[in-house]
Design an enzyme around this catalytic site. Structure first.
Site, PDB file in Angstrom:
ATOM      1  N   ASP A 138      -4.517  -4.705   6.033  1.00 50.66           N
ATOM      2  CA  ASP A 138      -5.009  -5.886   4.766  1.00 50.66           C
ATOM      3  C   ASP A 138      -3.972  -6.551   4.421  1.00 50.66           C
ATOM      4  OD1 ASP A 138      -6.329  -6.814   2.556  1.00 50.66           O
ATOM      5  OD2 ASP A 138      -5.697  -4.900   1.364  1.00 50.66           O
TER       6      ASP A 138
ATOM      7  N   HIS B 295      -2.899  -0.760  -3.297  1.00 46.36           N
ATOM      8  CA  HIS B 295      -4.031   0.036  -3.107  1.00 46.36           C
ATOM      9  C   HIS B 295      -3.905   1.417  -3.972  1.00 46.36           C
ATOM     10  CE1 HIS B 295      -5.020  -1.533   1.343  1.00 46.36           C
ATOM     11  NE2 HIS B 295      -5.138  -2.382   0.286  1.00 46.36           N
TER      12      HIS B 295
ATOM     13  N   SER C 217       0.797  -1.189   0.141  1.00 49.30           N
ATOM     14  CA  SER C 217       0.094  -0.033   0.022  1.00 49.30           C
ATOM     15  C   SER C 217       0.797   1.256   0.120  1.00 49.30           C
ATOM     16  CB  SER C 217      -0.962  -0.145   1.079  1.00 49.30           C
ATOM     17  OG  SER C 217      -1.800   1.157   1.158  1.00 49.30           O
TER      18      SER C 217
END
Length: 902
Positions: free
Chosen positions: A183, A91, A64
């Site tokens: 995540d 992301h 991310s």
């Protein structure tokens, strides 16, 4: 877990191979071919890829914020001929065109491509997820899906890791790099359960360490290294994972002895025996630990176990790894909610106390799911009977039990729990959710060995999901009768999707075979009793207890005699008056109340004691001091008219600690003195006593009414507070959603900012190149915008115009020029209008130098005219030569004319 940077020996990759097992006998629980849990085997290995097509090894990389730099460090060290495909899940901002594939292509020789729906995976390629999509894999094909969760709650890394674990099983490899949030943690749990490998970036080397720290804190990281060290480790892991069982020494003739020795060491370390677990499962777990440490033979690993007890702890946790989540297998939970729980309520309309046992509860998600379902069903009931549910949740893993008791779960549970349930049954704490106290109080967590410890009994529901798949057929045959014994008649057995109780049709019948929900039957009397764990231990304890009881000491006999003959009757009661211990003969003061059995002091006290006893207990507990009441008259067992005088003492207890909060009530009888007073006088005194008693009763009644009024007021205030709490929870939920969306946007902006920074660097380099190019030509060049304002100029231009850096943005006509060219601005405007370039020879004002002035339109990359470009090329020498030629030509023409005249 490995957390070092020592280089690993290069091992050539071997062909992939899977270990299979023969089918289990009919009626027994079967294990999936790759020894992972049933839900991990969502994709059949034969159906996933065409026959004869080998699956490409896939390494999933989740990242991310700050991940671009970590990815570049990773890919620079990745071999272009590794034989693996790398799938990057980052992301990305859904509103921004991603440049990740283009940026990564500069750091690796492997082709980098953005994934499209149906992309075929090829070895030695890098694939990047597009923005605003979720990714899955089936065989060698990648599929894209529209995200279901709202922005800010999307867990693309977890989704792909879970799909990869289901598709690749033990060959799955997951990597977590820099990023915010949690995540990837749930996805790594799925990979670990499938027997795959997990690699995590060291937190100190990550720009944002939230994602790496989350995976490490959950105990899911096999290897923790810097990004540049990961490719070598993964290559070594992959070569070990693809070796067959024979090549690592687990399938030779002596493997049983070596594995048994490992289990003996494990039993000595943990106290738990895994001898009856499926040997294939144990072999694969040991093989996985060997792959991490790069051992070629099981005997070498056995020596390592003996020298490193901490590896025994890791192997123990390896054998306990299981996938769990809230409301796993939703159709099964829907059946419980719609059929089983309403059936309990309809069978007991007056209310009842229910008991459930969740065996192998792991970190508690399943136990809390059951509590949430029951609370929802109970809230939907009309006012009436009172139902309670006590859930016992047990597991071998002490760390898992501790996490389950805390009830704190990562934000990723939002993918399994609906927003309504999150709002009602969870409280947001930072980046996590904690189960509300009401739900936690319904569940009792405790460590327990299902094989060795006694079971819970009188159960209405027993949930043992995805645990039997790891056990041998012999152990399964022992446990199912034990489950039958633990359940009440008609009780419910809840098994995992790959388990079955149909091998014992005399014990269980299927209510919903698809959901693996069974009802207990009444077994025939000739059936053999269940094989209880710990039976021999309890028998030994009973023999020891009887032996001790058979030889009482003189002191114990004397103490017993004194208590029976001389000690006063006494009670040990709670704050509410519930009797917890009775000493001596209390039948003269207590009697059972009619109706349902009730061991409460206020219900059992005889007439004459009830009100005074209640008042004395209340005062003693409130003031924490002894209260005595003397001269109470109660009716004797002899009948009406025969009464006894009783003194009452209430002692609140603060020590020992085990009795703190309780009260000791002591009864002592008073012998009335002999008297010769007239009966009338006695009757008068009796009347006075009755009036005093009536007054005391009226006072007690008034006190009870006041307490009832206060209780109603408190109840109303509590309802108001609950309403306010619900409003606050709703507001908190909205703020949480906003926070998650902002966090997701922040991560996406971090990625966009990194990409833009790279673009800025590229433009800066291009600008430097252009500046050096223009200066190297030694041409005077001036760039004007559409309004003929100065935009840029080269150094030679300062010889013609009085230019400085502060002149940017000024009109060119405002700057002093050495050229005799008054129409310069007019010609520039003419070029802007006609788009036809202009070229003129112009002399300086002093007449010493000549320049060729070329005016051309300024075109952007988008073919838009945005100004003009003026170039000044000195042609003084050419003009001088031209003048000489003209002079020579003029002189020659004059001589020729004279000759002709002559």
């Amino acid at each position: 877990m490995i957390n070092d940077a020592d280089p690993l020996p290069a091992i050539p990759p071997a062909p992939a191979g899977e270990v299979t097992e023969p089918d289990a006998p009919a009626g027994e629980v079967t294990e999936p071919a790759d020894a992972s849990e049933a839900e991990v085997m969502a994709v059949d290995s034969d159906a996933a890829s065409p026959v004869g097509v080998e699956r490409v090894p896939v390494v999933a990389i989740g990242t991310s914020a700050g991940g671009l730099e970590a990815l570049e460090r990773f890919l620079r060290q990745a071999s272009p001929a590794s034989g693996m495909a790398f799938v990057v899940i980052q992301h990305l901002d859904p509103m921004h065109k991603a440049m990740l594939a283009e940026l990564l292509q500069r750091t690796t020789a492997m082709p980098v491509a953005e994934i499209t729906d149906g992309t075929q995976v090829e070895a030695n390629h890098v694939y990047v997820i597009p923005p605003d999509r979720e990714l899955s894999i089936l065989g060698n094909t990648l599929y894209l899906f529209e995200p279901v969760a709202p922005r800010g709650l999307r867990l693309a890394i977890d989704a792909f890791f879970t799909a990869l674990a289901a598709d690749r099983g033990p060959a799955a490899i997951g990597v977590i790099l820099s990023g915010m949030g949690s995540d990837g943690t749930a996805g790594m749990l799925a990979i670990r359960a499938a027997g795959g490998m997990t690699v995590v970036q060291t937190p100190e080397s990550a720009a944002y360490d939230s994602m790496p720290c989350s995976a490490i804190a959950a105990g899911l990281a096999d290897i923790i290294v810097r990004p540049e060290e990961m490719p070598a480790r993964i290559a070594a892991l992959r070569s070990r994972l693809t070796l067959s069982a024979e090549s690592v020494g687990l399938a030779d003739e002596s493997r049983g002895g070596a594995v048994d020795k490992a289990l003996l060491l494990l039993r000595g370390r943990s106290g738990h025996d895994f001898g009856l677990y499926k040997r294939s499962t144990i072999n694969r777990r040991i093989e996985r630990r060997m792959a991490i440490h790069q051992f070629a033979r099981v005997s070498d690993y056995l020596s390592y176990l003996r020298e490193n007890p901490q590896e025994l702890d890791l192997l123990f946790k390896e054998l306990l790894i299981g996938v769990t989540s809230f409301f796993r297998d939703p159709p099964a939970w829907d059946y419980l909610q719609n059929e089983v729980i309403p059936g309990w309520f309809s069978a007991h309309p007056g209310g009842c106390h229910l008991r459930a046992w969740v065996a192998g509860c792991s970190t508690g998600e399943e136990a809390y799911s059951l509590a949430i379902l029951f609370s929802e069903a109970q809230a939907a009931l009309p006012p009436g009977g009172r139902f309670t549910l006590q859930i016992f949740a047990t597991d071998l893993d002490l760390d898992g039990i501790a996490r389950a008791r805390a009830g704190l779960f990562p934000a990723s549970i939002a993918s399994d729990v609906s927003p309504e349930r999150l709002r009602r049954f969870f409280v947001e704490e930072g980046e996590s959710f904690r189960v509300t106290r009401t739900i936690r109080e319904m569940v009792t967590f405790a460590p327990q060995d299902l094989i060795a410890d006694p079971p819970f009994t009188r159960l209405d529901l027993l949930s043992c999901r995805n645990l039997l798949i790891y056990m041998s057929g012999e152990l399964q045959r022992r446990l199912l009768p034990l489950f039958h014994y633990s359940l009440n008649p008609g009780g419910i057995l809840f098994l995992g999707s790959a388990e079955s109780a149909l091998g014992h049709p005399e014990l269980f019948t299927a209510l919903d075979a698809r959901s693996r929900i069974y009802r207990r039957l009444s077994a025939p009397f000739h059936k053999a009793p269940a094989d209880f764990p710990g039976r021999a231990l309890r028998a030994a304890d009973a023999r020891d207890a009887s032996a001790v009881a058979a030889e009482p000491s003189l002191q114990s006999l004397a103490d017993r005699l004194i208590l029976q003959k001389f000690a006063p009757a006494a009670l040990l009661v709670t704050v509410d008056g519930d009797i917890v211990y009775v000493s001596g003969r209390t039948g003269r003061y207590l009697e059972p109340a009619s109706g349902k059995a009730n061991w409460n002091l206020h219900a059992m006290a005889r007439e004459g004691l009830r009100h005074e006893l209640a008042n004395a207990l209340l005062v003693a507990l409130r003031e924490q001091s002894e209260v005595r009441v003397c001269g109470l008259s109660i009716e004797s067992d002899g009948g009406a008219g025969d009464r006894r005088m009783v003194d009452l003492a209430v002692h609140p207890l603060s020590e020992p600690a085990a009795l703190a909060g309780l009260a000791l009530i002591v009864f002592s009888e008073r012998t009335p003195p002999a008297t010769t007073r007239a009966p009338a006088r006695r009757r008068g005194r009796a009347g006075d006593a009755e009036r005093a008693l009536q007054a005391a009763q009226e006072h007690a009644q008034a006190m009870r009414e006041q307490m009832q009024t206060a209780q109603e007021e408190l109840k109303a205030a509590n309802e108001e507070l609950q309403s306010m709490n619900e409003d606050l929870q709703s507001t908190n939920e909205e703020l949480t959603t906003s926070k998650e969306e902002l966090q997701s946007m922040n991560e996406e902006l971090q990625t966009v900012n990194t990409e833009l920074q790279i673009r800025v660097n590229q433009l800066s380099r291009a600008n430097d190149d252009m500046k050096n190019l223009l200066n190297s030509t030694d041409l005077a060049t001036v760039f004007l915008d559409g309004r003929l304002r100065l935009r840029r100029f080269t150094t030679p231009a300062t010889k013609l115009f009085r230019l400085i850096d502060a002149d940017h943005g000024r009109q060119l006509s405002d700057i002093v020029c050495d050229l005799d060219y008054p129409d310069l601005a007019a010609d520039a405007r003419q070029v802007l209008q006609t788009l036809v370039f202009s070229e003129k020879a112009v002399v300086t004002r002093d007449g010493r130098c000549w320049f060729k002035v070329r005016i051309m339109p300024y075109r952007t990359i988008a073919n838009v005219i945005d100004g003009v470009v003026l170039t000044f090329t000195e042609i003084t020498l050419a003009k001088q030569l031209e003048a000489r030629l003209r002079a020579l030509s003029g002189a020659g023409d004059g001589a020729a004319t004279d000759a002709r005249r002559t």
